[in-house]
Scaffold this motif. Sequence first.
Motif, PDB file in Angstrom:
ATOM      1  N   VAL A 172       0.842  -1.199   0.000  1.00 44.08           N
ATOM      2  CA  VAL A 172       0.000   0.000   0.000  1.00 44.08           C
ATOM      3  C   VAL A 172       0.874   1.245   0.000  1.00 44.08           C
ATOM      4  O   VAL A 172       0.660   2.182  -0.777  1.00 44.08           O
ATOM      5  CB  VAL A 172      -0.935   0.008   1.229  1.00 44.08           C
ATOM      6  CG1 VAL A 172      -1.765   1.293   1.263  1.00 44.08           C
ATOM      7  CG2 VAL A 172      -1.839  -1.214   1.227  1.00 44.08           C
ATOM      8  N   ARG A 173       1.897   1.247   0.868  1.00 40.97           N
ATOM      9  CA  ARG A 173       2.752   2.429   1.026  1.00 40.97           C
ATOM     10  C   ARG A 173       3.760   2.584  -0.106  1.00 40.97           C
ATOM     11  O   ARG A 173       4.168   3.690  -0.436  1.00 40.97           O
ATOM     12  CB  ARG A 173       3.506   2.322   2.343  1.00 40.97           C
ATOM     13  CG  ARG A 173       2.632   2.242   3.577  1.00 40.97           C
ATOM     14  CD  ARG A 173       3.497   2.066   4.809  1.00 40.97           C
ATOM     15  NE  ARG A 173       2.716   1.710   5.977  1.00 40.97           N
ATOM     16  CZ  ARG A 173       3.067   0.796   6.869  1.00 40.97           C
ATOM     17  NH1 ARG A 173       4.200   0.139   6.719  1.00 40.97           N
ATOM     18  NH2 ARG A 173       2.298   0.542   7.904  1.00 40.97           N
ATOM     19  N   GLN A 174       4.192   1.465  -0.664  1.00 40.23           N
ATOM     20  CA  GLN A 174       5.222   1.488  -1.705  1.00 40.23           C
ATOM     21  C   GLN A 174       4.727   0.686  -2.913  1.00 40.23           C
ATOM     22  O   GLN A 174       5.178  -0.430  -3.151  1.00 40.23           O
ATOM     23  CB  GLN A 174       6.513   0.878  -1.174  1.00 40.23           C
ATOM     24  CG  GLN A 174       7.039   1.515   0.099  1.00 40.23           C
ATOM     25  CD  GLN A 174       8.218   0.735   0.681  1.00 40.23           C
ATOM     26  OE1 GLN A 174       9.134   0.330  -0.025  1.00 40.23           O
ATOM     27  NE2 GLN A 174       8.196   0.522   1.983  1.00 40.23           N
ATOM     28  N   PRO A 175       3.795   1.240  -3.677  1.00 33.49           N
ATOM     29  CA  PRO A 175       3.189   0.463  -4.767  1.00 33.49           C
ATOM     30  C   PRO A 175       4.171   0.001  -5.827  1.00 33.49           C
ATOM     31  O   PRO A 175       3.887  -0.959  -6.554  1.00 33.49           O
ATOM     32  CB  PRO A 175       2.145   1.423  -5.346  1.00 33.49           C
ATOM     33  CG  PRO A 175       2.538   2.777  -4.856  1.00 33.49           C
ATOM     34  CD  PRO A 175       3.211   2.582  -3.549  1.00 33.49           C
ATOM     35  N   ASP A 176       5.324   0.646  -5.930  1.00 29.76           N
ATOM     36  CA  ASP A 176       6.312   0.256  -6.934  1.00 29.76           C
ATOM     37  C   ASP A 176       7.443  -0.586  -6.349  1.00 29.76           C
ATOM     38  O   ASP A 176       8.442  -0.850  -7.031  1.00 29.76           O
ATOM     39  CB  ASP A 176       6.914   1.508  -7.597  1.00 29.76           C
ATOM     40  CG  ASP A 176       5.855   2.316  -8.341  1.00 29.76           C
ATOM     41  OD1 ASP A 176       4.950   1.700  -8.938  1.00 29.76           O
ATOM     42  OD2 ASP A 176       5.938   3.552  -8.314  1.00 29.76           O
ATOM     43  N   ALA A 177       7.297  -1.025  -5.111  1.00 28.54           N
ATOM     44  CA  ALA A 177       8.340  -1.840  -4.486  1.00 28.54           C
ATOM     45  C   ALA A 177       8.533  -3.140  -5.264  1.00 28.54           C
ATOM     46  O   ALA A 177       7.582  -3.725  -5.776  1.00 28.54           O
ATOM     47  CB  ALA A 177       7.974  -2.145  -3.039  1.00 28.54           C
ATOM     48  N   LEU A 178       9.771  -3.593  -5.326  1.00 30.48           N
ATOM     49  CA  LEU A 178      10.111  -4.793  -6.090  1.00 30.48           C
ATOM     50  C   LEU A 178      10.284  -5.989  -5.163  1.00 30.48           C
ATOM     51  O   LEU A 178      10.721  -5.840  -4.015  1.00 30.48           O
ATOM     52  CB  LEU A 178      11.407  -4.570  -6.873  1.00 30.48           C
ATOM     53  CG  LEU A 178      11.375  -3.461  -7.925  1.00 30.48           C
ATOM     54  CD1 LEU A 178      12.758  -3.280  -8.549  1.00 30.48           C
ATOM     55  CD2 LEU A 178      10.326  -3.760  -8.997  1.00 30.48           C
ATOM     56  N   ALA A 228      -9.793   0.059  -0.493  1.00 28.53           N
ATOM     57  CA  ALA A 228      -9.302   0.860  -1.621  1.00 28.53           C
ATOM     58  C   ALA A 228      -8.122   0.183  -2.299  1.00 28.53           C
ATOM     59  O   ALA A 228      -8.016   0.173  -3.537  1.00 28.53           O
ATOM     60  CB  ALA A 228      -8.925   2.252  -1.134  1.00 28.53           C
ATOM     61  N   PHE A 229      -7.222  -0.386  -1.507  1.00 21.72           N
ATOM     62  CA  PHE A 229      -6.050  -1.051  -2.074  1.00 21.72           C
ATOM     63  C   PHE A 229      -6.458  -2.232  -2.950  1.00 21.72           C
ATOM     64  O   PHE A 229      -5.998  -2.376  -4.087  1.00 21.72           O
ATOM     65  CB  PHE A 229      -5.134  -1.514  -0.954  1.00 21.72           C
ATOM     66  CG  PHE A 229      -3.999  -2.394  -1.409  1.00 21.72           C
ATOM     67  CD1 PHE A 229      -2.987  -1.875  -2.203  1.00 21.72           C
ATOM     68  CD2 PHE A 229      -3.953  -3.735  -1.049  1.00 21.72           C
ATOM     69  CE1 PHE A 229      -1.939  -2.675  -2.634  1.00 21.72           C
ATOM     70  CE2 PHE A 229      -2.914  -4.546  -1.466  1.00 21.72           C
ATOM     71  CZ  PHE A 229      -1.904  -4.024  -2.265  1.00 21.72           C
ATOM     72  N   HIS A 230      -7.330  -3.083  -2.446  1.00 18.22           N
ATOM     73  CA  HIS A 230      -7.714  -4.264  -3.216  1.00 18.22           C
ATOM     74  C   HIS A 230      -8.572  -3.910  -4.425  1.00 18.22           C
ATOM     75  O   HIS A 230      -8.553  -4.633  -5.431  1.00 18.22           O
ATOM     76  CB  HIS A 230      -8.420  -5.270  -2.309  1.00 18.22           C
ATOM     77  CG  HIS A 230      -7.489  -5.894  -1.315  1.00 18.22           C
ATOM     78  ND1 HIS A 230      -6.331  -6.530  -1.686  1.00 18.22           N
ATOM     79  CD2 HIS A 230      -7.536  -5.972   0.036  1.00 18.22           C
ATOM     80  CE1 HIS A 230      -5.709  -6.984  -0.622  1.00 18.22           C
ATOM     81  NE2 HIS A 230      -6.412  -6.642   0.448  1.00 18.22           N
ATOM     82  N   GLN A 231      -9.291  -2.810  -4.369  1.00 16.45           N
ATOM     83  CA  GLN A 231     -10.008  -2.341  -5.554  1.00 16.45           C
ATOM     84  C   GLN A 231      -9.015  -1.856  -6.614  1.00 16.45           C
ATOM     85  O   GLN A 231      -9.202  -2.118  -7.813  1.00 16.45           O
ATOM     86  CB  GLN A 231     -10.982  -1.223  -5.170  1.00 16.45           C
ATOM     87  CG  GLN A 231     -12.187  -1.716  -4.380  1.00 16.45           C
ATOM     88  CD  GLN A 231     -13.049  -0.594  -3.851  1.00 16.45           C
ATOM     89  OE1 GLN A 231     -12.632   0.569  -3.780  1.00 16.45           O
ATOM     90  NE2 GLN A 231     -14.276  -0.930  -3.446  1.00 16.45           N
ATOM     91  N   ARG A 232      -7.954  -1.167  -6.183  1.00 14.00           N
ATOM     92  CA  ARG A 232      -6.919  -0.748  -7.142  1.00 14.00           C
ATOM     93  C   ARG A 232      -6.224  -1.953  -7.755  1.00 14.00           C
ATOM     94  O   ARG A 232      -5.924  -1.977  -8.952  1.00 14.00           O
ATOM     95  CB  ARG A 232      -5.889   0.158  -6.453  1.00 14.00           C
ATOM     96  CG  ARG A 232      -6.402   1.525  -6.067  1.00 14.00           C
ATOM     97  CD  ARG A 232      -5.266   2.487  -5.734  1.00 14.00           C
ATOM     98  NE  ARG A 232      -4.417   2.010  -4.654  1.00 14.00           N
ATOM     99  CZ  ARG A 232      -4.636   2.255  -3.371  1.00 14.00           C
ATOM    100  NH1 ARG A 232      -5.706   2.967  -3.009  1.00 14.00           N
ATOM    101  NH2 ARG A 232      -3.811   1.824  -2.435  1.00 14.00           N
ATOM    102  N   GLU A 233      -5.937  -2.948  -6.920  1.00 14.56           N
ATOM    103  CA  GLU A 233      -5.297  -4.161  -7.423  1.00 14.56           C
ATOM    104  C   GLU A 233      -6.169  -4.823  -8.494  1.00 14.56           C
ATOM    105  O   GLU A 233      -5.667  -5.293  -9.523  1.00 14.56           O
ATOM    106  CB  GLU A 233      -5.042  -5.142  -6.277  1.00 14.56           C
ATOM    107  CG  GLU A 233      -4.061  -4.643  -5.237  1.00 14.56           C
ATOM    108  CD  GLU A 233      -2.622  -4.844  -5.664  1.00 14.56           C
ATOM    109  OE1 GLU A 233      -2.024  -5.879  -5.334  1.00 14.56           O
ATOM    110  OE2 GLU A 233      -2.075  -3.948  -6.354  1.00 14.56           O
ATOM    111  N   ALA A 234      -7.482  -4.867  -8.256  1.00 10.10           N
ATOM    112  CA  ALA A 234      -8.393  -5.458  -9.240  1.00 10.10           C
ATOM    113  C   ALA A 234      -8.388  -4.668 -10.544  1.00 10.10           C
ATOM    114  O   ALA A 234      -8.247  -5.243 -11.638  1.00 10.10           O
ATOM    115  CB  ALA A 234      -9.809  -5.533  -8.659  1.00 10.10           C
TER     116      ALA A 234
END
Length: 253
Positions: A172-178, A228-234
């Motif tokens: 959630v905090r670092q959406p681009d984390a690898l 909100a996070f899981h909706q964005r993931e979807a």
Amino acid sequence: MSTALFISPHLDDVAFSCGGTLAALKQKGWTVALVTVFTRSVPEPKGFALQCQTSKGLGPEVDYMALRREEDRAFVKRLGVDVSVWGDLEEAPHRGYASPAELFQPPRASDVVGAWVRGCLRPVLWELKPDRVFVPQALGGHVDHVQVVRAVQGLGIPGNRILYYRDTPYAVRQPDALPDATLPQGLQPLAVDITKHLSRKLEGCACYSSQLGFQFGGEEGLAPTLTAFHQREARAWGLTGAAEVFLKSPGQD
């Protein structure tokens, strides 16, 4: 009957990261197992280890890990987990990592806990022979998560049985984390629809009340943040509703 084994570095990681998928498999009739690696109580913690609990409003007289194990027991009951194992290893602040910054540095050469992690997981794998094993990606780089995912690589689990979950709330905090660099090459995303199971996931996450203030700003922030996070993931993978996203081997179901 199929068996799913969820590997959690800490007492909450699976709930926050992939509790919806756990609930979905349980409803489908799978045997669901949860092993949590770092769960040991350490008497009279000091320094940064003590700070990790006092910062959450818990005095030095509280057995912090015992409290967290009780929260985990409540989660297991709420979600209907069939098998629950505590690994009884010490968290990083008890292994010499002495500040928040040090928790997110590469593991020290002197930190040989990986061998103990493998020793914790090996008998569980042998007994359960799981059809699916859920492992963190180590997003965010927390040293305990890194040690777990690297230890798993040395256990000989067939790659087509492993699904790597997105460590939350780091994702959630670092959406681009690898993911950790030791994950196999060529993994592909798998989005799992958890829309019907999101409420169960949130109920399970709420069991870890000692962590909600730090992770979500309080219980009132839990549902809005994760929903909100899981909706964005979807949406990111062309789904409606809510999803948890994993990495899998090519061709894996």
